[in-house]
Scaffold this active site. Structure first.
Site, mmCIF file in Angstrom:
data_model
loop_
_atom_site.group_PDB
_atom_site.id
_atom_site.type_symbol
_atom_site.label_atom_id
_atom_site.label_comp_id
_atom_site.label_asym_id
_atom_site.label_seq_id
_atom_site.Cartn_x
_atom_site.Cartn_y
_atom_site.Cartn_z
ATOM 1 C CG HIS A 76 116.722 73.030 -56.294
ATOM 2 N ND1 HIS A 76 117.629 73.080 -57.348
ATOM 3 C CD2 HIS A 76 117.447 73.425 -55.200
ATOM 4 C CE1 HIS A 76 118.803 73.495 -56.907
ATOM 5 N NE2 HIS A 76 118.731 73.699 -55.618
ATOM 6 C CG PHE A 110 117.531 70.248 -46.611
ATOM 7 C CD1 PHE A 110 116.401 70.787 -47.201
ATOM 8 C CD2 PHE A 110 117.414 69.695 -45.343
ATOM 9 C CE1 PHE A 110 115.177 70.807 -46.544
ATOM 10 C CE2 PHE A 110 116.202 69.703 -44.676
ATOM 11 C CZ PHE A 110 115.086 70.251 -45.280
ATOM 12 C CG ASN A 147 122.643 74.110 -50.131
ATOM 13 O OD1 ASN A 147 122.080 73.902 -51.203
ATOM 14 N ND2 ASN A 147 122.584 75.262 -49.520
ATOM 15 C CG ASP A 157 117.743 71.620 -60.270
ATOM 16 O OD1 ASP A 157 118.317 70.842 -59.472
ATOM 17 O OD2 ASP A 157 117.771 72.856 -60.139
ATOM 18 C CG ASN A 205 124.361 75.809 -53.677
ATOM 19 O OD1 ASN A 205 125.449 76.239 -54.055
ATOM 20 N ND2 ASN A 205 123.393 76.591 -53.261
#
Length: 193
Positions: A21, A66, A68, A93, A114
Site C-alpha cells: 500500500h 493515513f 483513507n 498502488d 480508499n
C-alpha cells in the site's frame, strides 16, 4: 513556473514502510533521492519537499494522514501553491495491475481505493493524473491484509530497479506530457531487460 504536485499515497510509520500500500511513498522517495532533495518538512498534514527537475518546479508530498484521509493533505497543498487538478500527479498502488507494470491515466473514479476515494471527496473531482503502480492481486486471503503486507522477497529484490524505471516514466510525463508517457510505459514490463 507554477509546477506540479506529486503526491505519493501510503501510510505513515515504520510498521507500513515496505508494504504494498506504500508504493506511492516509495516512488516519491526514490524521485527525491534522484533529485537530491529531502522530503522532511512538516506541511499540509504530510511530509513535503520541493525541487526543480526537468525544467519544472516539483512539489513532493507524502500525506501523513493515513491512506483513507489522503485528500486532507493533498487538497491544502494544491490550494496553497495555487495549482489546479491539471498540475496534480497522484502515485498509488493498484491491485489490478501486475507487479512490474504501471499505468498512467488521467481522470476516473476511485476503483475501491480508499486513498483515491478521499481525494475525490476533498477535491470534488477525479480529473487528475494518476500513476498506478502494480502490486498484483492476492491469490488467496483478504485484500486488506494483502495490501498492508510487505512485498515478497522476490519482489523486494526487483523493487529498486522498478522504482528507478517509474522515476524515468515520471521524467517523461513531466517533460514530454501524458500521451507520450502513456504510449511508452502503459502495459510494459518495466523489469524486462
Amino acid at each position: 513556473m507554477s509546477g506540479k504536485l506529486l503526491a505519493g499515497l501510503g501510510n505513515p510509520g515504520t510498521k507500513y514502510l515496505w508494504t504494498r500500500h506504500n508504493a506511492g511513498f516509495m516512488v516519491v522517495d526514490r524521485l527525491a533521492h534522484h533529485a537530491n532533495v529531502a522530503i522532511t518538512k512538516k506541511a499540509f498534514s504530510g511530509l513535503y519537499g520541493e525541487t526543480t527537475c526537468w525544467g519544472e518546479r516539483l512539489h513532493l508530498l507524502k500525506p501523513q494522514t493515513f491512506m483513507n484521509l489522503s485528500g486532507r493533505a493533498v487538497s491544502p497543498a494544491l490550494h496553497y501553491h495555487k495549482l489546479t487538478l491539471d498540475d496534480l500527479i497522484v502515485i498509488h498502488d493498484d491491485l489490478d495491475i501486475p507487479f512490474g507494470q504501471i499505468k498512467l491515466k488521467k481522470g476516473g473514479g476511485h476503483g475501491g481505493h480508499n486513498g483515491l476515494r478521499s481525494l475525490l471527496q476533498e477535491l470534488g473531482s477525479g480529473e487528475f493524473t494518476r500513476i498506478r503502480v502494480g502490486i498484483d492481486r492476492s491469490k488467496f486471503g483478504d485484500t486488506a491484509d494483502y495490501v498492508l503486507s510487505p512485498f515478497s522477497k522476490s519482489e523486494m529484490a526487483e523493487l529498486s530497479t522498478l522504482l528507478d524505471r517509474i522515476v524515468d516514466a515520471i521524467e517523461m510525463l513531466v517533460s514530454e506530457g501524458l500521451p507520450k508517457a502513456m504510449s511508452i510505459y502503459n502495459n510494459k514490463d518495466l523489469l524486462a531487460g
